[in-house]
Design an enzyme around this catalytic site. Structure first.
Site, PDB file in Angstrom:
ATOM      1  N   SER A   1      28.212   9.737  33.438  1.00 46.33           N
ATOM      2  CA  SER A   1      28.734  10.701  34.861  1.00 46.33           C
ATOM      3  C   SER A   1      30.057  11.409  34.709  1.00 46.33           C
ATOM      4  O   SER A   1      30.208  12.187  35.696  1.00 46.33           O
ATOM      5  CB  SER A   1      28.846   9.544  35.861  1.00 46.33           C
ATOM      6  OG  SER A   1      27.621   8.997  36.282  1.00 46.33           O
TER       7      SER A   1
ATOM      8  N   LYS B   1      37.407  11.443  36.536  1.00 48.50           N
ATOM      9  CA  LYS B   1      35.944  11.102  36.540  1.00 48.50           C
ATOM     10  C   LYS B   1      35.318  10.093  35.410  1.00 48.50           C
ATOM     11  O   LYS B   1      35.513  10.263  34.262  1.00 48.50           O
ATOM     12  CB  LYS B   1      35.180  12.359  36.348  1.00 48.50           C
ATOM     13  CG  LYS B   1      33.651  12.232  36.771  1.00 48.50           C
ATOM     14  CD  LYS B   1      33.349  12.002  38.237  1.00 48.50           C
ATOM     15  CE  LYS B   1      32.037  11.338  38.519  1.00 48.50           C
ATOM     16  NZ  LYS B   1      32.111   9.873  38.233  1.00 48.50           N
ATOM     17  N   THR B   2      34.942   8.870  35.961  1.00 45.70           N
ATOM     18  CA  THR B   2      34.472   8.074  35.153  1.00 45.70           C
ATOM     19  C   THR B   2      32.725   8.145  34.786  1.00 45.70           C
ATOM     20  O   THR B   2      32.102   8.947  35.401  1.00 45.70           O
ATOM     21  CB  THR B   2      34.701   6.801  35.620  1.00 45.70           C
ATOM     22  OG1 THR B   2      33.996   6.482  36.955  1.00 45.70           O
ATOM     23  CG2 THR B   2      36.195   6.579  35.947  1.00 45.70           C
ATOM     24  N   GLY B   3      32.280   7.232  33.570  1.00 50.62           N
ATOM     25  CA  GLY B   3      30.980   7.203  33.357  1.00 50.62           C
ATOM     26  C   GLY B   3      30.776   6.237  32.804  1.00 50.62           C
ATOM     27  O   GLY B   3      31.335   5.576  32.140  1.00 50.62           O
TER      28      GLY B   3
END
Length: 296
Positions: A60, A228-230
């Site tokens: 993501s 922003k993480t994923g």
């Protein structure tokens, strides 16, 4: 004379130490881990990387790429952030992470473009991400736009829906950690977006509600961090394809540090992956603090 020479030596050594990131501390954190860990740091016009020459699944994190592309199209077409659209129930896939769908189950949703960006970046909504991809013109358009602004060590071919259909497609959306850091810095320091659209995106990043146990956990309370993480699911053999965090640390001296950590093919637990990222953020921040204490 001796004092003058000593002062010159100390000054020279201070110059060498200024704004240095201790990569050896990061190496100690990632050694012996059951995963490939890529790290990139951009700080005070210096570049630091570890294990950067690999293709890391973005998961993501790529929603930042999508949001930038969508905002650029909105800018070109004079679409205001408060302009409204309708999202049909059929566009809200059931078996995926989607706070917006959960808030309005089975409903036709009237929502602003701005809120679509917020759900995608701040809350990592997979359905709103795919809607923005469609709005932008398709994932190939997102990929082409990111490359057009000089970020080439990456490739985007998959939507969230596609990756959920086949987990192995997660490998197709890849980047080097440095390419992500360079994209962050470019968006934050160059006129990629107009001030209005950039400030909106910046706030969405600062308000990120996911990954509080990742990079953010390694920073002192009160230090602003936009990110922003994923995170992927695991394969049938228990391998976590991708886990990452990419963001901007707002340093106390007014500078910004761009930090990206992406973990690939991990046999560590999710908590273990998060701890790796937390420890790296802590090491980077402390290293920056010690390298220029007078500015803090």
């Amino acid at each position: 004379m001796r004092n003058i020479i000593l002062s010159m030596i100390l000054c020279f050594c201070g110059t060498l130490a200024y704004s240095q990131i201790d990569t050896s501390a990061i190496r100690k954190i990632i050694q012996d881990k059951q995963a490939e860990v890529g790290v990139a740091v951009l700080y005070k016009d210096k570049v630091y990387t570890l294990s950067n020459n690999r293709k890391y699944p973005l998961m993501s994190v790529f929603k930042f790429h999508v949001a930038v592309t969508a905002l650029k199209k909105m800018e070109k077409e004079n679409i205001a952030l408060d302009s409204m659209v309708y999202i049909e129930p059929g566009q809200m896939h059931a078996n995926t992470y989607s706070p917006l769908r959960d808030k309005y189950p089975g409903q036709r949703i009237h929502i602003s473009y701005g809120d679509m960006i917020t759900y995608t970046i701040t809350h990592s909504d997979n359905n709103t991400c795919d809607w923005l991809i469609g709005f932008a013109g398709g994932i190939e358009v997102v990929d082409a736009y990111i490359k057009s602004i000089g970020i080439n060590a990456q490739n985007l071919t998959e939507t969230e829906a596609g990756m959920h259909e086949n987990i192995m497609r997660c490998y197709n959306n890849w980047s080097t950690p440095l390419a992500v850091a360079e994209l962050l810095k470019k968006v934050y320091t160059e006129a990629i977006l107009t001030d209005e659209y950039f400030r909106f995106l910046e706030k969405a990043m600062l308000d990120c509600s996911t990954g509080t146990d990742k990079l953010k956990a390694g920073l002192p309370a009160g230090v602003r961090f936009g990110h922003k993480t994923g995170s992927s699911d695991r394969t049938e053999t228990g391998i976590k394809i991708g886990d990452g965090d990419a963001g901007v640390i707002y340093m106390p001296d007014g500078s910004k540090c761009y930090l990206v950590v992406i973990i690939k093919d991990s046999k560590e637990t999710d908590a273990g992956n998060a701890k790796i990222m937390e420890n790296i953020a802590s090491a980077v921040y402390e290293s920056a603090r010690l390298s220029s204490p007078a500015a803090w």
